[in-house]
Design a protein around this motif. Sequence first.
Motif, PDB file in Angstrom:
ATOM      1  N   GLN A   2     -39.646 -31.734 -82.805  1.00 29.32           N
ATOM      2  CA  GLN A   2     -40.173 -30.537 -83.462  1.00 29.32           C
ATOM      3  C   GLN A   2     -40.934 -29.693 -82.460  1.00 29.32           C
ATOM      4  OE1 GLN A   2     -42.477 -31.953 -86.796  1.00 29.32           O
ATOM      5  NE2 GLN A   2     -40.667 -32.237 -88.075  1.00 29.32           N
ATOM      6  N   LEU A   3     -40.769 -28.391 -82.581  1.00 30.80           N
ATOM      7  CA  LEU A   3     -41.460 -27.449 -81.718  1.00 30.80           C
ATOM      8  C   LEU A   3     -42.360 -26.574 -82.584  1.00 30.80           C
ATOM      9  CD1 LEU A   3     -38.920 -28.328 -80.044  1.00 30.80           C
ATOM     10  CD2 LEU A   3     -39.018 -26.067 -78.987  1.00 30.80           C
ATOM     11  N   GLN A   4     -43.583 -26.393 -82.146  1.00 31.76           N
ATOM     12  CA  GLN A   4     -44.537 -25.589 -82.883  1.00 31.76           C
ATOM     13  C   GLN A   4     -45.062 -24.479 -81.981  1.00 31.76           C
ATOM     14  OE1 GLN A   4     -45.570 -26.020 -86.235  1.00 31.76           O
ATOM     15  NE2 GLN A   4     -46.555 -24.031 -85.915  1.00 31.76           N
ATOM     16  N   ALA A   5     -44.655 -23.249 -82.283  1.00 27.75           N
ATOM     17  CA  ALA A   5     -45.100 -22.097 -81.496  1.00 27.75           C
ATOM     18  C   ALA A   5     -46.372 -21.515 -82.090  1.00 27.75           C
ATOM     19  CB  ALA A   5     -44.002 -21.039 -81.460  1.00 27.75           C
ATOM     20  N   SER A   6     -47.214 -20.996 -81.225  1.00 22.86           N
ATOM     21  CA  SER A   6     -48.453 -20.371 -81.670  1.00 22.86           C
ATOM     22  C   SER A   6     -48.924 -19.363 -80.632  1.00 22.86           C
ATOM     23  CB  SER A   6     -49.536 -21.433 -81.893  1.00 22.86           C
ATOM     24  OG  SER A   6     -49.805 -22.130 -80.690  1.00 22.86           O
ATOM     25  N   GLY A   7     -49.907 -18.563 -81.028  1.00 22.55           N
ATOM     26  CA  GLY A   7     -50.523 -17.648 -80.086  1.00 22.55           C
ATOM     27  C   GLY A   7     -50.094 -16.209 -80.187  1.00 22.55           C
ATOM     28  N   GLU A  88     -41.939  -2.212 -76.397  1.00 20.70           N
ATOM     29  CA  GLU A  88     -40.602  -2.791 -76.513  1.00 20.70           C
ATOM     30  C   GLU A  88     -40.599  -4.310 -76.415  1.00 20.70           C
ATOM     31  OE1 GLU A  88     -41.582  -0.333 -74.469  1.00 20.70           O
ATOM     32  OE2 GLU A  88     -40.628  -0.504 -72.473  1.00 20.70           O
ATOM     33  N   ASP A  89     -41.739  -4.907 -76.124  1.00 17.39           N
ATOM     34  CA  ASP A  89     -41.855  -6.364 -76.145  1.00 17.39           C
ATOM     35  C   ASP A  89     -42.100  -6.896 -77.559  1.00 17.39           C
ATOM     36  OD1 ASP A  89     -43.690  -6.107 -73.079  1.00 17.39           O
ATOM     37  OD2 ASP A  89     -41.597  -6.742 -73.310  1.00 17.39           O
ATOM     38  N   THR A  90     -42.320  -5.999 -78.486  1.00 16.34           N
ATOM     39  CA  THR A  90     -42.564  -6.405 -79.866  1.00 16.34           C
ATOM     40  C   THR A  90     -41.365  -7.149 -80.430  1.00 16.34           C
ATOM     41  OG1 THR A  90     -44.088  -4.577 -80.311  1.00 16.34           O
ATOM     42  CG2 THR A  90     -42.987  -5.570 -82.210  1.00 16.34           C
ATOM     43  N   ALA A  91     -41.610  -8.357 -80.922  1.00 16.81           N
ATOM     44  CA  ALA A  91     -40.530  -9.197 -81.440  1.00 16.81           C
ATOM     45  C   ALA A  91     -41.128 -10.500 -81.963  1.00 16.81           C
ATOM     46  CB  ALA A  91     -39.507  -9.506 -80.344  1.00 16.81           C
ATOM     47  N   ILE A  92     -40.281 -11.266 -82.603  1.00 19.63           N
ATOM     48  CA  ILE A  92     -40.644 -12.655 -82.903  1.00 19.63           C
ATOM     49  C   ILE A  92     -40.201 -13.483 -81.703  1.00 19.63           C
ATOM     50  CG2 ILE A  92     -40.279 -14.623 -84.414  1.00 19.63           C
ATOM     51  CD1 ILE A  92     -39.708 -12.679 -86.678  1.00 19.63           C
ATOM     52  N   TYR A  93     -41.121 -14.254 -81.180  1.00 18.10           N
ATOM     53  CA  TYR A  93     -40.833 -15.069 -80.008  1.00 18.10           C
ATOM     54  C   TYR A  93     -40.584 -16.514 -80.446  1.00 18.10           C
ATOM     55  CZ  TYR A  93     -41.921 -11.329 -76.798  1.00 18.10           C
ATOM     56  OH  TYR A  93     -41.883 -10.151 -76.093  1.00 18.10           O
ATOM     57  N   TYR A  94     -39.463 -17.044 -80.005  1.00 16.79           N
ATOM     58  CA  TYR A  94     -39.060 -18.401 -80.350  1.00 16.79           C
ATOM     59  C   TYR A  94     -39.044 -19.275 -79.099  1.00 16.79           C
ATOM     60  CZ  TYR A  94     -37.258 -16.295 -84.662  1.00 16.79           C
ATOM     61  OH  TYR A  94     -37.122 -15.622 -85.851  1.00 16.79           O
ATOM     62  N   CYS A  95     -39.589 -20.470 -79.226  1.00 13.87           N
ATOM     63  CA  CYS A  95     -39.439 -21.425 -78.134  1.00 13.87           C
ATOM     64  C   CYS A  95     -38.274 -22.343 -78.457  1.00 13.87           C
ATOM     65  CB  CYS A  95     -40.719 -22.214 -77.905  1.00 13.87           C
ATOM     66  SG  CYS A  95     -41.286 -23.190 -79.307  1.00 13.87           S
ATOM     67  N   GLY A 114     -38.348 -23.786 -82.272  1.00 11.63           N
ATOM     68  CA  GLY A 114     -39.573 -23.620 -83.029  1.00 11.63           C
ATOM     69  C   GLY A 114     -39.397 -22.543 -84.083  1.00 11.63           C
ATOM     70  N   GLN A 115     -40.423 -22.340 -84.866  1.00 14.91           N
ATOM     71  CA  GLN A 115     -40.332 -21.434 -86.006  1.00 14.91           C
ATOM     72  C   GLN A 115     -40.553 -19.972 -85.625  1.00 14.91           C
ATOM     73  OE1 GLN A 115     -42.996 -22.855 -85.057  1.00 14.91           O
ATOM     74  NE2 GLN A 115     -44.754 -21.569 -85.560  1.00 14.91           N
ATOM     75  N   GLY A 116     -41.026 -19.706 -84.448  1.00 14.44           N
ATOM     76  CA  GLY A 116     -41.241 -18.323 -84.030  1.00 14.44           C
ATOM     77  C   GLY A 116     -42.668 -17.869 -84.270  1.00 14.44           C
ATOM     78  N   THR A 117     -43.131 -16.977 -83.413  1.00 21.02           N
ATOM     79  CA  THR A 117     -44.447 -16.387 -83.553  1.00 21.02           C
ATOM     80  C   THR A 117     -44.329 -14.887 -83.266  1.00 21.02           C
ATOM     81  OG1 THR A 117     -46.770 -16.534 -82.858  1.00 21.02           O
ATOM     82  CG2 THR A 117     -45.107 -16.920 -81.155  1.00 21.02           C
ATOM     83  N   GLN A 118     -44.980 -14.087 -84.091  1.00 26.64           N
ATOM     84  CA  GLN A 118     -44.839 -12.638 -83.994  1.00 26.64           C
ATOM     85  C   GLN A 118     -45.746 -12.070 -82.905  1.00 26.64           C
ATOM     86  OE1 GLN A 118     -42.878 -10.321 -85.962  1.00 26.64           O
ATOM     87  NE2 GLN A 118     -43.565  -8.929 -84.338  1.00 26.64           N
TER      88      GLN A 118
END
Length: 123
Positions: A2-7, A88-95, A114-118
Amino acid sequence: VQLQASGGGLVQAGGSLTVSCAVSRRLSTGSMMGWFRQAPGKEREFVASILSSHSRTFYTDSVKGRFTISRDNDENTVYLQMNNLKPEDTAIYYCAASDYPGRYFSPRDYRYWGQGTQVTVSS
């Protein structure tokens, strides 16, 4: 695994943000980890990756010189430090992670996500 993205969060253009991704177990020595992002209405795109064996890193052209990927193998965590952020870097970031090396730029070569972080960058 499991991957947990944050920040993630909201930051003004020119600002900095670090996102992190915790992995539930130690990956193999040949593993690779990466960050991808997806903006509204666009396909998921490669941002950066790092190989475990020798910490070699790869970046998409648009973030070179601004983003830095790193990993802490003891903590099973990968980081993406983002400087001089642009709207333009605005996005959901996924690990993402894979136990084996592959095409670092291709989402298909990563098994775990991971679930992604906005991340939102205001102008």
